[in-house]
Scaffold this motif. Sequence first.
Motif, PDB file in Angstrom:
ATOM      1  N   GLY A   6      46.246  36.977  40.940  1.00  0.00           N
ATOM      2  CA  GLY A   6      46.704  38.292  41.230  1.00  0.00           C
ATOM      3  C   GLY A   6      46.998  39.257  40.181  1.00  0.00           C
ATOM      4  O   GLY A   6      47.944  39.925  40.121  1.00  0.00           O
ATOM      5  N   VAL A   7      47.055  38.591  38.754  1.00  0.00           N
ATOM      6  CA  VAL A   7      47.463  39.212  37.554  1.00  0.00           C
ATOM      7  C   VAL A   7      46.824  40.709  37.574  1.00  0.00           C
ATOM      8  O   VAL A   7      47.472  41.521  36.996  1.00  0.00           O
ATOM      9  N   PHE A   8      45.578  40.805  37.644  1.00  0.00           N
ATOM     10  CA  PHE A   8      44.926  42.112  37.966  1.00  0.00           C
ATOM     11  C   PHE A   8      45.007  42.768  39.052  1.00  0.00           C
ATOM     12  O   PHE A   8      44.235  42.402  39.925  1.00  0.00           O
ATOM     13  N   PRO A   9      45.771  43.936  39.048  1.00  0.00           N
ATOM     14  CA  PRO A   9      45.784  44.633  40.678  1.00  0.00           C
ATOM     15  C   PRO A   9      44.207  45.331  40.880  1.00  0.00           C
ATOM     16  O   PRO A   9      43.738  45.416  40.119  1.00  0.00           O
ATOM     17  N   ALA A  10      44.156  45.573  42.020  1.00  0.00           N
ATOM     18  CA  ALA A  10      43.037  46.242  42.769  1.00  0.00           C
ATOM     19  C   ALA A  10      43.010  47.585  42.041  1.00  0.00           C
ATOM     20  O   ALA A  10      43.996  48.205  41.568  1.00  0.00           O
ATOM     21  N   GLY A  11      41.650  47.898  41.469  1.00  0.00           N
ATOM     22  CA  GLY A  11      41.363  49.196  40.705  1.00  0.00           C
ATOM     23  C   GLY A  11      41.335  48.817  39.255  1.00  0.00           C
ATOM     24  O   GLY A  11      41.106  49.670  38.386  1.00  0.00           O
ATOM     25  N   SER A  12      41.785  47.432  38.825  1.00  0.00           N
ATOM     26  CA  SER A  12      41.550  47.279  37.212  1.00  0.00           C
ATOM     27  C   SER A  12      40.348  47.279  36.910  1.00  0.00           C
ATOM     28  O   SER A  12      39.217  46.904  37.431  1.00  0.00           O
ATOM     29  N   ARG A  13      40.258  47.778  35.509  1.00  0.00           N
ATOM     30  CA  ARG A  13      38.804  47.756  35.210  1.00  0.00           C
ATOM     31  C   ARG A  13      39.003  46.881  33.517  1.00  0.00           C
ATOM     32  O   ARG A  13      39.899  47.485  32.716  1.00  0.00           O
ATOM     33  N   VAL A  14      38.739  45.848  33.501  1.00  0.00           N
ATOM     34  CA  VAL A  14      39.044  44.799  32.504  1.00  0.00           C
ATOM     35  C   VAL A  14      37.923  44.524  31.412  1.00  0.00           C
ATOM     36  O   VAL A  14      36.662  44.548  31.783  1.00  0.00           O
ATOM     37  N   LEU A  15      38.194  44.923  30.136  1.00  0.00           N
ATOM     38  CA  LEU A  15      37.119  44.747  29.112  1.00  0.00           C
ATOM     39  C   LEU A  15      37.469  43.178  28.604  1.00  0.00           C
ATOM     40  O   LEU A  15      38.586  43.053  27.881  1.00  0.00           O
ATOM     41  N   LEU A  16      36.436  42.523  28.456  1.00  0.00           N
ATOM     42  CA  LEU A  16      36.384  41.117  27.877  1.00  0.00           C
ATOM     43  C   LEU A  16      36.028  41.331  26.404  1.00  0.00           C
ATOM     44  O   LEU A  16      34.735  41.816  26.242  1.00  0.00           O
ATOM     45  N   ILE A  17      36.442  40.655  25.258  1.00  0.00           N
ATOM     46  CA  ILE A  17      35.758  40.934  24.000  1.00  0.00           C
ATOM     47  C   ILE A  17      35.352  39.556  23.758  1.00  0.00           C
ATOM     48  O   ILE A  17      35.661  38.406  23.613  1.00  0.00           O
ATOM     49  N   HIS A  18      33.789  39.679  23.582  1.00  0.00           N
ATOM     50  CA  HIS A  18      33.238  38.263  23.142  1.00  0.00           C
ATOM     51  C   HIS A  18      32.992  38.211  21.616  1.00  0.00           C
ATOM     52  O   HIS A  18      32.642  38.992  20.839  1.00  0.00           O
ATOM     53  N   SER A  19      33.888  37.219  21.153  1.00  0.00           N
ATOM     54  CA  SER A  19      34.228  37.127  19.758  1.00  0.00           C
ATOM     55  C   SER A  19      32.934  36.369  19.291  1.00  0.00           C
ATOM     56  O   SER A  19      33.223  35.840  18.027  1.00  0.00           O
ATOM     57  N   GLY A  20      31.931  35.794  19.435  1.00  0.00           N
ATOM     58  CA  GLY A  20      30.973  35.212  18.998  1.00  0.00           C
ATOM     59  C   GLY A  20      31.141  33.652  18.776  1.00  0.00           C
ATOM     60  O   GLY A  20      31.966  33.160  19.734  1.00  0.00           O
ATOM     61  N   GLY A  21      30.835  32.990  17.796  1.00  0.00           N
ATOM     62  CA  GLY A  21      31.223  31.999  17.583  1.00  0.00           C
ATOM     63  C   GLY A  21      30.398  30.632  18.001  1.00  0.00           C
ATOM     64  O   GLY A  21      30.856  29.541  18.289  1.00  0.00           O
ATOM     65  N   LEU A  22      29.241  31.001  18.501  1.00  0.00           N
ATOM     66  CA  LEU A  22      28.401  30.333  19.447  1.00  0.00           C
ATOM     67  C   LEU A  22      27.817  29.039  18.511  1.00  0.00           C
ATOM     68  O   LEU A  22      27.371  28.157  19.075  1.00  0.00           O
ATOM     69  N   GLN A  23      27.876  29.069  17.175  1.00  0.00           N
ATOM     70  CA  GLN A  23      27.520  27.897  16.308  1.00  0.00           C
ATOM     71  C   GLN A  23      28.509  26.766  16.638  1.00  0.00           C
ATOM     72  O   GLN A  23      27.856  25.892  16.355  1.00  0.00           O
ATOM     73  N   GLY A  24      29.473  27.130  17.056  1.00  0.00           N
ATOM     74  CA  GLY A  24      30.554  25.920  17.377  1.00  0.00           C
ATOM     75  C   GLY A  24      30.108  25.053  18.499  1.00  0.00           C
ATOM     76  O   GLY A  24      30.355  24.082  18.518  1.00  0.00           O
ATOM     77  N   ASN A  25      29.221  25.516  19.348  1.00  0.00           N
ATOM     78  CA  ASN A  25      28.539  24.848  20.410  1.00  0.00           C
ATOM     79  C   ASN A  25      27.835  23.552  19.776  1.00  0.00           C
ATOM     80  O   ASN A  25      27.452  22.776  20.561  1.00  0.00           O
ATOM     81  N   THR A  79      29.344  40.606  37.141  1.00  0.00           N
ATOM     82  CA  THR A  79      29.759  40.386  38.840  1.00  0.00           C
ATOM     83  C   THR A  79      29.729  39.117  39.034  1.00  0.00           C
ATOM     84  O   THR A  79      28.875  38.448  39.739  1.00  0.00           O
ATOM     85  N   PRO A  80      30.496  38.217  38.287  1.00  0.00           N
ATOM     86  CA  PRO A  80      30.537  36.719  38.681  1.00  0.00           C
ATOM     87  C   PRO A  80      31.130  36.519  40.286  1.00  0.00           C
ATOM     88  O   PRO A  80      31.655  37.510  40.605  1.00  0.00           O
ATOM     89  N   THR A  81      30.569  35.485  40.990  1.00  0.00           N
ATOM     90  CA  THR A  81      31.007  35.454  42.410  1.00  0.00           C
ATOM     91  C   THR A  81      32.517  35.241  42.394  1.00  0.00           C
ATOM     92  O   THR A  81      33.061  35.799  43.595  1.00  0.00           O
ATOM     93  N   TRP A  82      33.320  34.932  41.712  1.00  0.00           N
ATOM     94  CA  TRP A  82      34.527  34.769  41.725  1.00  0.00           C
ATOM     95  C   TRP A  82      35.459  36.111  41.316  1.00  0.00           C
ATOM     96  O   TRP A  82      36.673  36.347  41.613  1.00  0.00           O
ATOM     97  N   LEU A  83      34.772  37.170  40.927  1.00  0.00           N
ATOM     98  CA  LEU A  83      35.416  38.607  40.828  1.00  0.00           C
ATOM     99  C   LEU A  83      35.318  39.433  41.912  1.00  0.00           C
ATOM    100  O   LEU A  83      34.195  39.767  42.720  1.00  0.00           O
ATOM    101  N   PRO A  84      36.491  39.662  42.339  1.00  0.00           N
ATOM    102  CA  PRO A  84      36.330  40.704  43.864  1.00  0.00           C
ATOM    103  C   PRO A  84      35.954  41.968  43.449  1.00  0.00           C
ATOM    104  O   PRO A  84      36.061  42.301  42.262  1.00  0.00           O
ATOM    105  N   HIS A  85      35.341  42.782  44.447  1.00  0.00           N
ATOM    106  CA  HIS A  85      34.745  43.840  44.320  1.00  0.00           C
ATOM    107  C   HIS A  85      35.998  45.131  43.883  1.00  0.00           C
ATOM    108  O   HIS A  85      35.606  46.106  43.541  1.00  0.00           O
ATOM    109  N   THR A  86      37.089  44.498  44.110  1.00  0.00           N
ATOM    110  CA  THR A  86      38.179  45.723  43.777  1.00  0.00           C
ATOM    111  C   THR A  86      38.397  45.736  42.207  1.00  0.00           C
ATOM    112  O   THR A  86      39.355  46.454  41.719  1.00  0.00           O
ATOM    113  N   ILE A  87      37.838  44.962  41.595  1.00  0.00           N
ATOM    114  CA  ILE A  87      38.229  44.778  40.130  1.00  0.00           C
ATOM    115  C   ILE A  87      36.696  45.006  39.418  1.00  0.00           C
ATOM    116  O   ILE A  87      35.834  44.229  39.887  1.00  0.00           O
ATOM    117  N   GLN A  88      36.457  45.609  38.489  1.00  0.00           N
ATOM    118  CA  GLN A  88      35.409  45.848  37.460  1.00  0.00           C
ATOM    119  C   GLN A  88      35.597  45.086  36.275  1.00  0.00           C
ATOM    120  O   GLN A  88      36.596  44.918  35.732  1.00  0.00           O
TER     121      GLN A  88
END
Length: 296
Positions: free
Chosen positions: A267-286, A14-23
Amino acid sequence: MLFDYRHIQLQYITPTWLPHTIQAAMLRLDMLHGAVSGNKWFKLQRNVAAAKAAGKDHIVTFGGAYSNHLAATAAACQLLGIRCTAIVRGEAAPVLSHTLQLAQQQGMQLHFVTRAEYRDKETIDWTGLFPDAYIVPEGGHNAAGAEGCEEILSIRNVSDFTHIICAAGTGTTLAGLINSAAPGQQLRGYVVLKGATSMANEVQALLKNKQLPHWELVHEHHGGGYAKVTPALIGCMNSFYEETTIPLDVVYTGKLVQGFKKEVATGVFPAGSRVLLIHSGGLQGNLSLKPGVLHY
């Protein structure tokens, strides 16, 4: 099973930039294993099985000095007791990158080629050079890699998400997700390379002949090109970590979240969207960044 998938969490954000209409939630593939994290094992597992079925105990694969794929391959082969060799892009530096140093410590043999030779690697008879080896393409980009990635969406119940988004370097993971997504889900691959005009065809070649969900590649969020790091990207990654406690990497997931944030705002994601982000790892690159740049 080599790894315990129960370590992988589905973490709602729930980052501050994510509206409550999108999960939104992130599937934390980075939690799979310290060295073989993210999507890398899923792309490797069927290739390793194919090598064993062919009676091969030697994996040869390809990548650059900071390659997540090489890092994961070295660690996985060490765990499995399989020999491995990396065809590395560019001449050996006086001091190897942390990625190559660690890979070497884990038993990976390093075979350096010029950048010109690396560009032409598809024309070289690697089987002739390594007759006892099973050849895995760069990034695990083949049908076996995509098939392994079909498992990702079965780790947790994610059938109620309307959108699934991931970073795309070769398109292999995206292809596996498309092949295994539920009917009606929409998939978006955020391309991290500049000018990757052939990726759509490469993804299409890995798709199975069945009714597939809607999918598309997004080319606007590469941030200047592969592995290009900007202050805006670092700021986005740091603020995301402060709000979610999820670490991102500068090559893939940082640009995924940055692109998602921009598309939420437009506005790419309309209200009511439920978005799954895939964390692909790769943190060693940091580790290629100066200490203190990231706040984690």
